[in-house]
Write an enzyme that holds these catalytic residues in place. Structure first.
Site, short mmCIF file in Angstrom:
data_model
loop_
_atom_site.label_atom_id
_atom_site.label_comp_id
_atom_site.label_asym_id
_atom_site.label_seq_id
_atom_site.Cartn_x
_atom_site.Cartn_y
_atom_site.Cartn_z
N SER A 228 0.84 -1.19 0.00
CA SER A 228 0.00 0.00 0.00
C SER A 228 0.89 1.25 0.00
CB SER A 228 -0.96 -0.05 1.19
OG SER A 228 -2.00 0.88 1.04
N ASP A 454 -8.69 -4.45 -6.13
CA ASP A 454 -8.22 -3.68 -4.97
C ASP A 454 -9.01 -2.38 -4.86
OD1 ASP A 454 -6.68 -2.10 -3.11
OD2 ASP A 454 -4.98 -3.41 -3.52
N HIS A 484 -7.46 -5.81 -0.73
CA HIS A 484 -6.32 -4.89 -0.77
C HIS A 484 -5.04 -5.69 -0.72
CE1 HIS A 484 -4.23 -1.19 -0.42
NE2 HIS A 484 -4.00 -1.24 0.88
#
Length: 515
Positions: A228, A454, A484
């Site tokens: 991320s 995602d 995610h």
């Protein structure tokens, strides 16, 4: 209000640290009396996480008996004055299971946020990285401004309860004024409590910290796993130190070509896509979907629920009520992982019956609120790092102009993410740039993994990262999945590619697709 931008869905629950401790951390230690790259870390058994990290018990040994160790590394408070005051950065590690001959080095993890505590996240996810541990010490850290690393602190727990209950999608002038006032109060509290840290929490600062960490850990090259926001941090590191990159994996990739507005709009599209997938999944099951007769009916009922909550909240976790904002936040949290979809279904069923408890629990998880009502500093750190990085500053007139575009991207999340753009409007420190520079000519291959489902870092960001890193650097791998990130899905194709690369140096063919 803290944006959903780049928040990883780890269950980080914590509180603000005591003001005296904060002021001591933010002020910096005395001017350095050691050669920082040659400092020796004093590794000891890890203490229980403190309030800013989320609280709780010390990390348990791994199933094979692997013990967690923690240490504090000194780093410059201000990298423009590297001989000046220092701060302490908290590190955690577990040693490799391999022999000295098998060991490659330390594999450093950043789990995202920005604002997530790596010291609490690594033990939570470590069993999933046991294969990587055969050749690496697993290492993570609280980045500057986060957890135990000179944390940024803004409002106290009671103020944060009110802050996260506010109407984040104003419908009239009075509500807009209230949202602006609340945002300014939050930002003013950050400046009052953490003034010395605010100019020193940019991603470029954290990247320089990682290069110092690499040296202190004794590695000639950086071995890195970024997830991320951790992909943005890794990209900035590669830009600053391309010749020092060893092997690096970027998973759940932030689009480095986007400014704050484009990132928020991309998230609106990503969360809407995930909601569409959730609704389709519910109605495709053999048993009857309990929250709608068709995918569109599922989404229509959610929209009606949020509109009703805007007028009349329902009981949540006493004494708090479930507001429209909290419900939206809880729904978004559940979309981070397909494993959470059953909780979203349950939470929606309860909410339709007038009980907001499950959706509020999901919202609390996003915001870093523990069951005892204490908050970690993830929201404060997230805002501070984003506002220090992002040059853009938006006013209400601009947001109102952009609302139709955001609503077209997502009828459910559009307003919420559009109004999140005012988070930095009254910030005390100017932002560094429109978007991060991750160009890294001369760096070795970096594995860049995008997940087509995602919500938080939409799939398109992976290709943008590959392009921005430059020719012969980024190697794209696509995972056709949900949630995610990709590696934590336990997909054997994704994990096989990562293991082959990190453990053996085998770069998968560019354009590999895993299903």
């Amino acid at each position: 209000m803290p944006t959903l931008l780049r928040l990883r869905a780890a269950a980080l629950t914590a509180t603000a640290v005591l003001l005296s401790a904060v002021l001591a951390g933010c002020g910096g230690d005395d001017a350095q009396d050691v050669d920082l790259p040659r400092q020796e870390l004093d590794w000891k058994a890890c203490p229980a996480p403190d309030e800013a990290q989320g609280g709780g018990a010390p990390p348990s040994p791994l199933p094979d008996g692997g013990e967690w160790q923690c240490a504090t590394m000194k780093a410059p408070l201000d990298w423009d004055d590297p001989e000046g005051d220092t701060i302490g950065l908290e590190l955690i590690r577990v040693r490799t299971t391999g022999t000295a001959q098998e060991r490659i080095g330390s594999l450093i993890f950043n789990f995202g946020g920005p604002g997530g505590s790596g010291v609490t996240s690594l033990p939570a996810f470590a069993e999933g990285y046991e294969t990587l541990r055969t050749r690496y010490d697993l290492v993570s850290f609280d980045p500057r401004g986060v957890g135990r690393s000179a944390p940024v602190i803004c409002e106290n727990d009671q103020q944060l309860d009110a802050y996260f209950q506010q109407d984040a999608t104003p419908d009239d002038a009075a509500e807009r004024a209230e949202l602006l006032d609340n945002t300014k109060d939050f930002n003013d509290a950050c400046e009052q409590n953490s003034e010395k840290m605010l100019p020193n929490v940019r991603t470029t600062d954290a990247a320089r910290d990682m290069d110092l960490m690499r040296q202190v850990l004794g590695d000639d090259k950086l071995y890195y796993f970024g997830i991320s926001y951790g992909t943005e941090l890794g990209g900035v590191y590669a830009h600053l130190f391309p010749e020092r990159v060893g092997r690096a994996v970027f998973d759940a990739v932030v689009d480095p070509s986007q400014n704050a507005e484009q990132g928020s709009l991309g998230q609106a599209e990503g969360f809407q896509r995930a909601l569409d997938n959730f609704a389709e999944d519910c109605v495709s099951k053999t048993e009857e979907c309990p929250i709608g007769t068709s995918a569109q009916d599922v989404k229509d009922r959610i929209a009606t629920l949020l509109a009703d909550l805007d007028r009349t909240p329902i009981p949540g976790i006493f004494p708090r009520e479930l507001t429209q904002t909290a419900a939206t936040n809880g729904i978004a949290q559940a979309l981070y992982s397909q494993d959470f979809w059953e909780f979203l279904t349950e939470g929606l069923q309860e909410a339709y019956d007038g009980n907001g408890q499950t959706l509020m629990l999901l919202s609390d998880s996003m915001n870093g609120r523990s069951e005892n009502g204490e908050y970690s500093n993830i929201a404060a750190a997230n805002t501070a790092i984003n506002c220090a990085d992002d040059k853009s500053r938006y006013d209400t007139a601009y947001v109102e102009q952009k609302l139709p575009e955001f609503r077209a991207a997502s009828p459910l999340f559009g307003d919420y993410l559009a109004w999140s753009m005012i988070s930095c409007t009254d910030w005390a420190v100017p932002g560094a740039a429109e978007h991060p520079d991750v160009s890294a000519p001369g760096a070795p291959p970096i594995l860049v993994i995008g997940n087509t489902g995602d919500p938080a870092t939409p799939y398109e960001g992976a290709r943008a990262m590959v392009k921005a890193l430059g020719k012969d650097v980024g190697v794209e791998l696509t995972y056709r999945g949900q949630g995610h990130g990709a590696y934590d899905s336990k997909n054997t194709c994704v994990q096989g590619a990562v293991h082959g690369y990190l453990l053996q140096g085998k770069v998968p063919p560019a354009g590999t697709v895993c299903t």
